[in-house]
Design a protein around this motif. Structure first.
Motif, short mmCIF file in Angstrom:
data_model
loop_
_atom_site.label_atom_id
_atom_site.label_comp_id
_atom_site.label_asym_id
_atom_site.label_seq_id
_atom_site.Cartn_x
_atom_site.Cartn_y
_atom_site.Cartn_z
N ILE A 86 -7.37 -65.42 12.61
CA ILE A 86 -8.53 -64.68 13.09
C ILE A 86 -9.59 -64.67 11.99
CG2 ILE A 86 -9.40 -62.39 13.70
CD1 ILE A 86 -6.67 -61.84 15.00
N GLU A 87 -10.79 -65.08 12.35
CA GLU A 87 -11.91 -65.01 11.40
C GLU A 87 -12.70 -63.74 11.69
OE1 GLU A 87 -14.19 -68.61 11.27
OE2 GLU A 87 -12.40 -69.86 11.41
N LEU A 88 -12.36 -62.69 10.96
CA LEU A 88 -12.95 -61.38 11.24
C LEU A 88 -14.46 -61.34 11.06
CD1 LEU A 88 -10.22 -59.11 9.63
CD2 LEU A 88 -10.61 -59.52 12.05
N GLY A 89 -15.00 -62.17 10.16
CA GLY A 89 -16.43 -62.14 9.91
C GLY A 89 -17.25 -63.00 10.84
N SER A 90 -16.60 -63.66 11.80
CA SER A 90 -17.34 -64.60 12.65
C SER A 90 -17.89 -63.98 13.93
CB SER A 90 -16.42 -65.78 13.02
OG SER A 90 -15.36 -65.33 13.84
N THR A 91 -17.62 -62.71 14.16
CA THR A 91 -18.05 -62.08 15.40
C THR A 91 -18.37 -60.61 15.15
OG1 THR A 91 -17.41 -61.66 17.70
CG2 THR A 91 -15.67 -61.54 16.07
N GLN A 92 -19.22 -60.03 15.99
CA GLN A 92 -19.60 -58.62 15.82
C GLN A 92 -18.51 -57.68 16.28
OE1 GLN A 92 -23.21 -58.52 18.13
NE2 GLN A 92 -24.49 -58.82 16.33
N TYR A 93 -17.72 -58.10 17.26
CA TYR A 93 -16.69 -57.22 17.82
C TYR A 93 -15.42 -58.02 18.04
CZ TYR A 93 -14.05 -54.56 21.30
OH TYR A 93 -13.05 -53.89 21.97
#
Length: 197
Positions: free
Chosen positions: A158-165
């Motif tokens: 999971i790329e946590l910084g790639s999406t707002q939510y």
């Protein structure tokens, strides 16, 4: 250190932070713990243990066909998958609060976790995050190849910084806070169905 009457405690704290020199510390290495059992069977068992439902299909087209045959398309249906077009879309809802009218939400699951029966969704896969939170019935399509064994493996993917939510959904919304009485649909959807293909 004596505090000058003219200097506020905030300024003292900020000055201390500015002058402090911390050495860089490497993050600890977290082992990827083994999860016993088949990842897909674990996923189904855990999801169902959290009051979720899991249906398996030969391929995506069979899953989509099941949706069109089994969902009341006359109700307020929101779809963020290209195969099912509905009157309600992310573009048609200007204010996320208006998603409270959605009865059924159909979207993509990005990743599944066998260990917890969870499905990772993002604002991109949902189109409108509020749709999944306000809906009565949530349907998430998920490729079996995207189910990983455990939560540690999930976080590696999971790329946590790639999406707002982003959120892990593990069955429908529920609570057992008051007198340990289990209530399903307490803060969100009443049903969650994963469609695996």
């Amino acid at each position: 250190m004596a505090i000058d009457d003219k200097i506020t405690s905030r300024e003292v704290i900020m000055n201390n932070l500015k002058t402090a020199h911390h050495s860089n510390v490497q993050r600890p290495v977290i082992p990827n713990y083994a999860v016993i059992g088949d990842r897909i069977e674990n996923f189904k068992k855990k999801l169902e243990g959290f009051d979720g439902k899991c249906l398996e299909f030969r391929d995506r087209s069979d899953a989509v066909r099941w949706l069109t045959d089994n969902i009341d398309m006359n109700s307020n249906v929101y779809s963020n998958i290209p195969e099912i077009n509905t009157d309600i879309s992310a573009e048609s809802i200007a204010d996320p609060h208006d998603a409270n009218t959605i009865d059924v939400c159909i979207a993509e699951g990005n990743l599944g976790v066998g260990e917890t029966g969870s499905i990772w969704v993002t604002n991109k896969s949902l189109g409108l995050a509020a749709a999944a939170l306000f809906t009565t019935d949530l349907y998430l399509l998920l490729e079996k190849d995207k189910i990983v064994n455990g939560i540690h493996e999930a976080y590696e993917n999971i790329e946590l910084g790639s999406t707002q939510y982003g959120s892990l959904f593990s069955g429908p919304s529920a609570t057992a806070d008051i007198e340990a009485v289990h209530i399903t649909g307490a803060q969100g959807e009443i049903s969650l169905t994963a469609l695996l293909y």
